[in-house]
Design an enzyme around this catalytic site. Structure first.
Site, PDB file in Angstrom:
ATOM      1  N   GLU A 191     -13.289   0.212   0.427  1.00  0.00           N
ATOM      2  CA  GLU A 191     -12.247   0.531  -0.406  1.00  0.00           C
ATOM      3  C   GLU A 191     -12.438  -0.703  -1.548  1.00  0.00           C
ATOM      4  O   GLU A 191     -11.682  -0.633  -2.463  1.00  0.00           O
ATOM      5  CB  GLU A 191     -10.875   0.105   0.269  1.00  0.00           C
ATOM      6  CG  GLU A 191     -10.163   1.319   1.255  1.00  0.00           C
ATOM      7  CD  GLU A 191      -8.809   1.147   1.461  1.00  0.00           C
ATOM      8  OE1 GLU A 191      -8.277   0.122   1.320  1.00  0.00           O
ATOM      9  OE2 GLU A 191      -8.365   1.907   2.032  1.00  0.00           O
ATOM     10  N   CYS A 220       0.780  -1.081  -0.022  1.00  0.00           N
ATOM     11  CA  CYS A 220       0.067  -0.211   0.219  1.00  0.00           C
ATOM     12  C   CYS A 220       0.767   1.255   0.100  1.00  0.00           C
ATOM     13  O   CYS A 220       0.290   2.424  -0.301  1.00  0.00           O
ATOM     14  CB  CYS A 220      -0.747   0.134   1.249  1.00  0.00           C
ATOM     15  SG  CYS A 220      -2.152  -1.258   0.857  1.00  0.00           S
ATOM     16  N   HIS A 276     -11.267  11.141  -9.110  1.00  0.00           N
ATOM     17  CA  HIS A 276     -10.251  10.986 -10.108  1.00  0.00           C
ATOM     18  C   HIS A 276      -8.936  11.787  -9.660  1.00  0.00           C
ATOM     19  O   HIS A 276      -8.351  12.391 -10.539  1.00  0.00           O
ATOM     20  CB  HIS A 276     -10.788  11.498 -11.666  1.00  0.00           C
ATOM     21  CG  HIS A 276     -11.490  10.271 -12.128  1.00  0.00           C
ATOM     22  ND1 HIS A 276     -12.852   9.952 -11.831  1.00  0.00           N
ATOM     23  CD2 HIS A 276     -11.149   9.249 -13.034  1.00  0.00           C
ATOM     24  CE1 HIS A 276     -13.126   8.912 -12.603  1.00  0.00           C
ATOM     25  NE2 HIS A 276     -12.069   8.305 -13.086  1.00  0.00           N
TER      26      HIS A 276
END
Length: 120
Positions: free
Chosen positions: A109, A26, A70
């Site tokens: 997530e 991550c 985005h």
């Protein structure tokens, strides 16, 4: 009559976690298709038959979600270490003043990983 309403929003964003051990996957830039559930809770108004108009909730939350869509979350002030936990707190701080009935925010997530924050 006490109810809980949940309105779901979606956005796609990239991030990397800054405080993970060296070599943790991550720590690399990656992305998620986030799902955000906004929970409100309270008593149904007997005159209207609802707790809150979903459209009013959308008017508060959607512009905030649009600022994250985005984007690289690490570039958003306050989200430099954009864990699900910190993202939930970030959203709470910005939504709760306009939505006093806010009772929880759930950050998904992935279909199997989520964080629920109740503002405490």
């Amino acid at each position: 009559m006490h109810v809980e309403l949940i309105r779901t929003f979606h956005f796609d964003a990239a991030h990397s976690l800054q405080c993970v051990p060296d070599g943790h996957k991550c720590g690399q830039m990656h992305g998620h298709g986030y799902r955000v559930d906004i929970h409100i809770e309270g008593e149904v108004d007997p005159a209207t038959g609802w707790l809150m108009d979903y459209g009013e909730l959308k008017a508060v939350v959607e512009p905030l979600i649009d600022t994250l869509d985005h984007k690289n979350l690490n570039d958003v002030p306050g989200l430099e270490n954009s864990t699900s936990e910190l993202l939930a707190g970030y959203l709470w701080q910005r939504i709760q003043p306009a939505v006093p009935l806010l009772s929880a925010i759930t950050i998904w997530e992935s279909p199997s990983s989520r964080c629920v924050y109740r503002g405490t």
